[in-house]
Design a protein around this motif. Structure first.
Motif, PDB file in Angstrom:
ATOM      1  N   ASP A  28       0.832  -1.193   0.000  1.00  0.00           N
ATOM      2  CA  ASP A  28       0.000   0.000   0.000  1.00  0.00           C
ATOM      3  C   ASP A  28       0.874   1.252   0.000  1.00  0.00           C
ATOM      4  OD1 ASP A  28      -1.939   1.927   0.280  1.00  0.00           O
ATOM      5  OD2 ASP A  28      -2.585   1.291   2.268  1.00  0.00           O
ATOM      6  N   PRO A  29       0.973   1.940  -1.148  1.00  0.00           N
ATOM      7  CA  PRO A  29       1.797   3.152  -1.205  1.00  0.00           C
ATOM      8  C   PRO A  29       1.341   4.242  -0.239  1.00  0.00           C
ATOM      9  CG  PRO A  29       1.199   2.443  -3.416  1.00  0.00           C
ATOM     10  CD  PRO A  29       0.398   1.610  -2.454  1.00  0.00           C
ATOM     11  N   ALA A  30       0.053   4.302   0.077  1.00  0.00           N
ATOM     12  CA  ALA A  30      -0.458   5.337   0.974  1.00  0.00           C
ATOM     13  C   ALA A  30       0.099   5.197   2.388  1.00  0.00           C
ATOM     14  CB  ALA A  30      -1.982   5.304   1.003  1.00  0.00           C
ATOM     15  N   THR A  31       0.185   3.969   2.869  1.00  0.00           N
ATOM     16  CA  THR A  31       0.712   3.740   4.221  1.00  0.00           C
ATOM     17  C   THR A  31       2.177   3.340   4.205  1.00  0.00           C
ATOM     18  OG1 THR A  31       0.058   1.406   4.215  1.00  0.00           O
ATOM     19  CG2 THR A  31      -1.544   3.000   5.091  1.00  0.00           C
ATOM     20  N   LYS A  32       2.676   3.003   3.003  1.00  0.00           N
ATOM     21  CA  LYS A  32       4.061   2.544   2.812  1.00  0.00           C
ATOM     22  C   LYS A  32       4.311   1.187   3.473  1.00  0.00           C
ATOM     23  CE  LYS A  32       5.671   6.854   1.478  1.00  0.00           C
ATOM     24  NZ  LYS A  32       5.602   6.962   0.063  1.00  0.00           N
ATOM     25  N   LEU A  33       3.260   0.396   3.669  1.00  0.00           N
ATOM     26  CA  LEU A  33       3.384  -0.916   4.300  1.00  0.00           C
ATOM     27  C   LEU A  33       3.263  -2.033   3.279  1.00  0.00           C
ATOM     28  CD1 LEU A  33       1.270  -0.435   7.555  1.00  0.00           C
ATOM     29  CD2 LEU A  33       3.762  -0.423   7.327  1.00  0.00           C
ATOM     30  N   VAL A  34       4.111  -3.042   3.464  1.00  0.00           N
ATOM     31  CA  VAL A  34       4.071  -4.261   2.658  1.00  0.00           C
ATOM     32  C   VAL A  34       3.831  -5.413   3.622  1.00  0.00           C
ATOM     33  CG1 VAL A  34       5.346  -5.787   1.115  1.00  0.00           C
ATOM     34  CG2 VAL A  34       5.661  -3.312   0.953  1.00  0.00           C
ATOM     35  N   SER A  35       2.810  -6.193   3.366  1.00  0.00           N
ATOM     36  CA  SER A  35       2.438  -7.313   4.221  1.00  0.00           C
ATOM     37  C   SER A  35       2.516  -8.599   3.408  1.00  0.00           C
ATOM     38  CB  SER A  35       1.001  -7.100   4.724  1.00  0.00           C
ATOM     39  OG  SER A  35       0.577  -8.165   5.517  1.00  0.00           O
ATOM     40  N   ILE A  36       3.233  -9.585   3.948  1.00  0.00           N
ATOM     41  CA  ILE A  36       3.444 -10.841   3.230  1.00  0.00           C
ATOM     42  C   ILE A  36       2.941 -11.998   4.071  1.00  0.00           C
ATOM     43  CG2 ILE A  36       5.109 -12.348   2.090  1.00  0.00           C
ATOM     44  CD1 ILE A  36       6.175  -8.856   2.921  1.00  0.00           C
TER      45      ILE A  36
END
Length: 88
Positions: A54-62
């Motif tokens: 999510d570019p808005a939150t800058k979070l990557v979840s795997i």
């Protein structure tokens, strides 16, 4: 970092973070193209992994992996800088 000249607007959806997912902050993920690059890199390097970026939150979840070192390595190889998300 993204080298495209046509940045897409920030995603209108927020990634849902799962308790059993590896989550990283990627400050230099600035657009949908960046998110797609990260998703493709991690999913190619870890078959079976489910990635949300999510570019808005800058979070990557795997999901479907606990190999944080491998995830960090794949994101770095794609040209981005992963860090643990700030708590709180």
């Amino acid at each position: 970092m993204c080298g495209c000249s046509t940045h897409q607007p920030h995603s209108s959806t927020t990634a849902v973070l799962h308790p059993n997912a590896v989550t990283l902050k990627v400050e230099d993920m600035t657009c949908g193209h960046c998110a797609s690059t990260i998703i493709n890199a991690v999913e190619a390097g870890l078959p079976g992994a489910k990635v949300q970026a999510d570019p808005a939150t800058k979070l990557v979840s795997i999901q479907n992996t606990l190999d944080l070192a491998k995830v960090e390595s794949l994101i770095t190889a794609a040209g981005y800088t992963p860090t643990p998300p700030a708590l709180g």
